[in-house]
Design an enzyme around this catalytic site. Structure first.
Site, PDB file in Angstrom:
ATOM      1  N   ALA A  73       0.858  -1.185   0.000  1.00 40.64           N
ATOM      2  CA  ALA A  73       0.000   0.000   0.000  1.00 40.64           C
ATOM      3  C   ALA A  73       0.897   1.239   0.000  1.00 40.64           C
ATOM      4  CB  ALA A  73      -0.879  -0.007   1.236  1.00 40.64           C
ATOM      5  N   GLN A  75       1.367   3.635   1.909  1.00 45.89           N
ATOM      6  CA  GLN A  75       2.079   3.887   3.168  1.00 45.89           C
ATOM      7  C   GLN A  75       2.552   2.585   3.802  1.00 45.89           C
ATOM      8  OE1 GLN A  75       3.350   6.382   4.799  1.00 45.89           O
ATOM      9  NE2 GLN A  75       2.708   7.973   3.365  1.00 45.89           N
ATOM     10  N   SER A  76       3.034   1.662   2.986  1.00 48.10           N
ATOM     11  CA  SER A  76       3.450   0.343   3.483  1.00 48.10           C
ATOM     12  C   SER A  76       4.663   0.418   4.422  1.00 48.10           C
ATOM     13  CB  SER A  76       3.785  -0.533   2.276  1.00 48.10           C
ATOM     14  OG  SER A  76       4.533  -1.647   2.671  1.00 48.10           O
ATOM     15  N   ASN A  77       4.500  -0.160   5.604  1.00 49.02           N
ATOM     16  CA  ASN A  77       5.642  -0.287   6.523  1.00 49.02           C
ATOM     17  C   ASN A  77       6.644  -1.294   5.979  1.00 49.02           C
ATOM     18  OD1 ASN A  77       4.637   1.346   8.842  1.00 49.02           O
ATOM     19  ND2 ASN A  77       2.983  -0.177   8.797  1.00 49.02           N
TER      20      ASN A  77
END
Ligand SMILES: Cc1ncc(COP(=O)(O)O)c(C=O)c1O
Length: 333
Positions: A73, A75-77
């Site tokens: 996504a 804002q993928s961690n």
């Protein structure tokens, strides 16, 4: 024997381990709470993916890769931590992300850029996991055609190799609980792509095969995709355990609770917002709205339903997510 085998598998030293198992307050008429601080794994601002990346990058280095590709996504961690792993290991890193390139990079995107990764925005919606995976495969082929030796990592690093990180993480929790004089009744955590879950289930099966009592492994879903993937969690856990020469994952060990994810991935819920406030004000723990807030809301929900008594010990794995807290609407105010 399986643990010795685990120690022979390729692994890159990326995470600060073991993470602390920190004691929380006793819930009124409820269990003793413990927080497993996997938000403090160190790599690129921390989080659960550091454990998976140790094995994934170990594998990549062993096969002579000179480039990492992964997907997530916007804002993928996971993408942010893969970028940090690439920086540490000197590997060119490409991230396939949902959404469009914003005017200003913030949160995980800002950090990924800082770690030197190439950000590829697909325009796809965050929940269009299939389209994102196809974009990763296409980019992998393009980079290989350009002469690079890419190691391409699926969503969340949730392969059998990646899940080894949480097989080892499960053993770490059990050894730490033993030292503190208890056997947890449950280990609760937030799940989306299922690799953390699969690794914990593999660890549970292994620990049981050594004659030990085992806790419930309770996955709180944060994305609808994880529910559709439920049978795959058993397959993934079985494949993970096979890498250390063992079998014994039971379908009856799988518990995925979808009651706390709300409308879908990334859409805040009132329960998570309350959990975020409680955790911040009770323990100084910083949870986020996408993942750990929903997971902790699940834990609090099970406590409220009376699942555990005062003699029970429940471990919550804090899987991270800090960078999204600093984005508009990242925490309730
Ligand atoms: C903070 C955080 N918690 C939990 C998860 C879920 O882990 P998994 O993808 O292994 O299910 C993720 C995945 O990206 C995450 O970033």
């Amino acid at each position: 024997m399986p643990l010795r085998r685990l120690s022979t598998l390729p692994r890159s030293n990326l995470a600060t381990l073991p993470t602390h198992l920190e004691q929380g307050p006793q819930f009124e008429d409820g269990p003793r709470l413990w927080i497993k601080r996997d938000d403090l794994t160190g790599l690129g601002a921390g989080g659960n993916k550091a454990r998976k990346l140790e094995y994934l990058c170990g594998h990549a280095m062993a096969e002579g890769a000179n480039c990492l590709i992964t997907v997530g996504a916007g804002q993928s961690n996971h993408c942010r931590m893969t970028a940090a792993a690439g920086a540490r290991l000197g590997l060119e890193t490409h991230l396939v992300l949902s959404g469009d390139r914003p005017d200003t990079l913030v949160g995980n995107q800002l950090l990924s850029h800082l770690f030197g990764a190439h950000l590829h925005f697909t325009g796809a919606a965050a929940s269009h996991w299939g389209a994102l995976e196809i974009a990763r495969e296409v980019l992998t082929e393009e980079l290989a055609a350009d002469g690079l030796r890419p190691h391409s990592i699926p969503m969340g690093g949730s392969t059998a190799v990646g899940a080894l990180g949480y097989l080892a993480g499960f053993i770490e929790i059990m050894l730490q609980s033993q030292e503190s004089g208890f056997v947890p009744s449950a280990i609760v955590f937030t799940s989306s792509s299922g690799g953390t879950h699969a690794g914990l289930l593999a660890g549970k099966a292994l620990w049981r095969s050594l004659g030990n009592d085992v806790p419930d492994v309770v996955a709180i879903g944060a994305a609808k995709g994880v529910l559709m993937g439920m049978p795959d969690v058993v397959a993934l856990a079985t494949a993970t355990l096979a890498l250390v020469g063992e079998s014994g994952v039971l379908a009856s060990d799988v518990e995925i609770d979808a009651d706390y994810l709300g409308e879908d991935y990334g859409i805040p819920t009132e329960g998570a917002d309350q959990a975020i406030q409680w955790a911040a004000r009770t323990g100084g723990w910083v949870l986020d709205r996408v993942y750990s807030g929903k997971g902790f809301a699940g834990l609090m929900g099970h406590v409220a339903q009376g699942r555990w008594g005062v003699d029970d010990h429940v471990v919550f794995i804090h899987t991270g997510g800090l960078p999204s807290v600093f984005i508009d609407g990242g925490v309730p105010l």
